[in-house]
Scaffold this motif. Structure first.
Motif, PDB file in Angstrom:
ATOM      1  N   TYR A  49      78.881  49.750  36.486  1.00 27.96           N
ATOM      2  CA  TYR A  49      80.166  50.438  36.365  1.00 27.96           C
ATOM      3  C   TYR A  49      81.355  49.484  36.322  1.00 27.96           C
ATOM      4  N   HIS A  50      81.133  48.191  36.135  1.00 28.33           N
ATOM      5  CA  HIS A  50      82.220  47.211  36.144  1.00 28.33           C
ATOM      6  C   HIS A  50      82.636  46.788  34.746  1.00 28.33           C
ATOM      7  N   ASN A  51      82.618  47.683  33.815  1.00 24.10           N
ATOM      8  CA  ASN A  51      83.052  47.376  32.458  1.00 24.10           C
ATOM      9  C   ASN A  51      84.227  48.306  32.148  1.00 24.10           C
ATOM     10  N   LYS A  52      85.449  47.814  32.344  1.00 31.25           N
ATOM     11  CA  LYS A  52      86.646  48.646  32.188  1.00 31.25           C
ATOM     12  C   LYS A  52      86.812  49.132  30.752  1.00 31.25           C
ATOM     13  N   LYS A  53      86.441  48.295  29.789  1.00 31.42           N
ATOM     14  CA  LYS A  53      86.582  48.682  28.384  1.00 31.42           C
ATOM     15  C   LYS A  53      85.652  49.862  28.053  1.00 31.42           C
ATOM     16  N   ALA A  54      84.412  49.802  28.503  1.00 30.00           N
ATOM     17  CA  ALA A  54      83.462  50.893  28.242  1.00 30.00           C
ATOM     18  C   ALA A  54      83.898  52.156  28.972  1.00 30.00           C
ATOM     19  N   TYR A  55      84.408  52.011  30.188  1.00 30.62           N
ATOM     20  CA  TYR A  55      84.865  53.181  30.936  1.00 30.62           C
ATOM     21  C   TYR A  55      86.052  53.838  30.230  1.00 30.62           C
ATOM     22  N   GLN A  56      87.008  53.030  29.798  1.00 28.27           N
ATOM     23  CA  GLN A  56      88.184  53.593  29.122  1.00 28.27           C
ATOM     24  C   GLN A  56      87.798  54.240  27.799  1.00 28.27           C
ATOM     25  N   ALA A  62      83.567  68.449  27.168  1.00 36.43           N
ATOM     26  CA  ALA A  62      84.361  67.438  27.870  1.00 36.43           C
ATOM     27  C   ALA A  62      84.020  67.428  29.352  1.00 36.43           C
ATOM     28  N   LYS A  63      83.881  68.600  29.945  1.00 35.14           N
ATOM     29  CA  LYS A  63      83.527  68.698  31.366  1.00 35.14           C
ATOM     30  C   LYS A  63      82.135  68.125  31.619  1.00 35.14           C
ATOM     31  N   GLU A  64      81.180  68.456  30.737  1.00 40.29           N
ATOM     32  CA  GLU A  64      79.811  67.946  30.872  1.00 40.29           C
ATOM     33  C   GLU A  64      79.796  66.414  30.803  1.00 40.29           C
ATOM     34  N   LEU A  65      80.531  65.853  29.859  1.00 44.89           N
ATOM     35  CA  LEU A  65      80.563  64.396  29.704  1.00 44.89           C
ATOM     36  C   LEU A  65      81.265  63.731  30.894  1.00 44.89           C
ATOM     37  N   ALA A  66      82.327  64.351  31.377  1.00 51.67           N
ATOM     38  CA  ALA A  66      83.044  63.796  32.534  1.00 51.67           C
ATOM     39  C   ALA A  66      82.131  63.757  33.764  1.00 51.67           C
ATOM     40  N   GLU A  67      81.342  64.809  33.950  1.00 52.54           N
ATOM     41  CA  GLU A  67      80.408  64.832  35.078  1.00 52.54           C
ATOM     42  C   GLU A  67      79.334  63.764  34.925  1.00 52.54           C
ATOM     43  N   LEU A  68      78.834  63.599  33.706  1.00 58.00           N
ATOM     44  CA  LEU A  68      77.825  62.559  33.475  1.00 58.00           C
ATOM     45  C   LEU A  68      78.412  61.183  33.757  1.00 58.00           C
ATOM     46  N   LEU A  69      79.617  60.939  33.260  1.00 55.87           N
ATOM     47  CA  LEU A  69      80.267  59.640  33.456  1.00 55.87           C
ATOM     48  C   LEU A  69      80.484  59.352  34.940  1.00 55.87           C
ATOM     49  N   GLU A  70      80.928  60.316  35.684  1.00 54.65           N
ATOM     50  CA  GLU A  70      81.212  60.104  37.096  1.00 54.65           C
ATOM     51  C   GLU A  70      79.945  59.950  37.930  1.00 54.65           C
ATOM     52  N   ASN A  71      78.820  60.431  37.431  1.00 58.01           N
ATOM     53  CA  ASN A  71      77.569  60.362  38.190  1.00 58.01           C
ATOM     54  C   ASN A  71      76.702  59.155  37.849  1.00 58.01           C
ATOM     55  N   SER A 124      81.479  60.184  17.876  1.00 57.58           N
ATOM     56  CA  SER A 124      82.106  60.125  19.195  1.00 57.58           C
ATOM     57  C   SER A 124      81.072  60.226  20.308  1.00 57.58           C
ATOM     58  N   PHE A 125      80.133  61.139  20.125  1.00 55.49           N
ATOM     59  CA  PHE A 125      79.095  61.341  21.142  1.00 55.49           C
ATOM     60  C   PHE A 125      78.236  60.081  21.268  1.00 55.49           C
ATOM     61  N   ALA A 126      77.886  59.479  20.155  1.00 59.32           N
ATOM     62  CA  ALA A 126      77.071  58.261  20.182  1.00 59.32           C
ATOM     63  C   ALA A 126      77.813  57.118  20.889  1.00 59.32           C
ATOM     64  N   ILE A 127      79.100  56.982  20.619  1.00 55.96           N
ATOM     65  CA  ILE A 127      79.888  55.939  21.282  1.00 55.96           C
ATOM     66  C   ILE A 127      79.942  56.207  22.785  1.00 55.96           C
ATOM     67  N   PHE A 128      80.128  57.471  23.161  1.00 62.13           N
ATOM     68  CA  PHE A 128      80.158  57.826  24.577  1.00 62.13           C
ATOM     69  C   PHE A 128      78.851  57.427  25.260  1.00 62.13           C
ATOM     70  N   LEU A 129      77.719  57.756  24.649  1.00 71.62           N
ATOM     71  CA  LEU A 129      76.425  57.418  25.247  1.00 71.62           C
ATOM     72  C   LEU A 129      76.232  55.915  25.351  1.00 71.62           C
ATOM     73  N   LYS A 130      76.661  55.198  24.319  1.00 69.80           N
ATOM     74  CA  LYS A 130      76.573  53.733  24.347  1.00 69.80           C
ATOM     75  C   LYS A 130      77.442  53.172  25.483  1.00 69.80           C
TER      76      LYS A 130
END
Length: 151
Positions: A116-123, A141-150, A100-106
């Motif tokens: 940031y214009h890839n809706k599939k990767a964002y979802q 989850a909070k750490e990953l959400a912050e990384l994603l939003e930044n 899961s972590f590897a997919i998130f990083l990818k």
């Protein structure tokens, strides 16, 4: 920080302690120090990846260094270390956290590539954050959400 770097520089062959120290302190070291030592770490990890304690450390190292460069906005180095990760470690089917972590990083790397214009990767990344939340890994989850939003 200088004392930590001095200690790590003095140790010729890093053990699990030095690897954990380096991995967990990436955000305070200069990027040049990280790059110089990362190749040394990867060579060491390849030698000992079959030992369970080093395998966990290896995942931690790669996940942290990739997150570090995503956080820095350095797509080139995030991709570089993701490729090294894929070529160095193998994730078994029972390692759901690591998968899961590897997919998130990818997904984060894909979002960086596409401004940031890839809706599939964002979802996909949001789904993984929700998965960690569901499993009770609230801080992760909070750490990953912050990384994603930044990104």
């Amino acid at each position: 920080m200088n004392k930590l770097m001095h200690h790590l520089d003095l140790v010729e062959r890093w053990g699990n302690f030095e690897l954990a120290l380096f991995t967990n302190c990436l955000w305070i070291f200069p990027s040049s120090y990280i790059l110089i030592n990362s190749e040394k770490v990867i060579l060491h990890l390849v030698e000992f990846a079959d030992i369970r304690i080093y395998e966990r450390s290896a995942f931690g190292f790669f996940f942290n260094i990739i997150m570090f460069f995503i956080d820095e906005g350095n797509l080139e180095l995030a991709e570089h270390f993701f490729r090294k990760f894929e070529n160095t470690l193998k994730i078994d089917s029972h390692q759901l956290y690591e998968q899961s972590f590897a997919i998130f990083l990818k997904d984060c790397i894909e979002l960086m590539k596409n401004k940031y214009h890839n809706k599939k990767a964002y979802q996909s990344a949001r789904n993984i954050i929700n998965y960690f939340e569901f499993l009770g890994f609230h801080n992760k989850a909070k750490e990953l959400a912050e990384l994603l939003e930044n990104i």
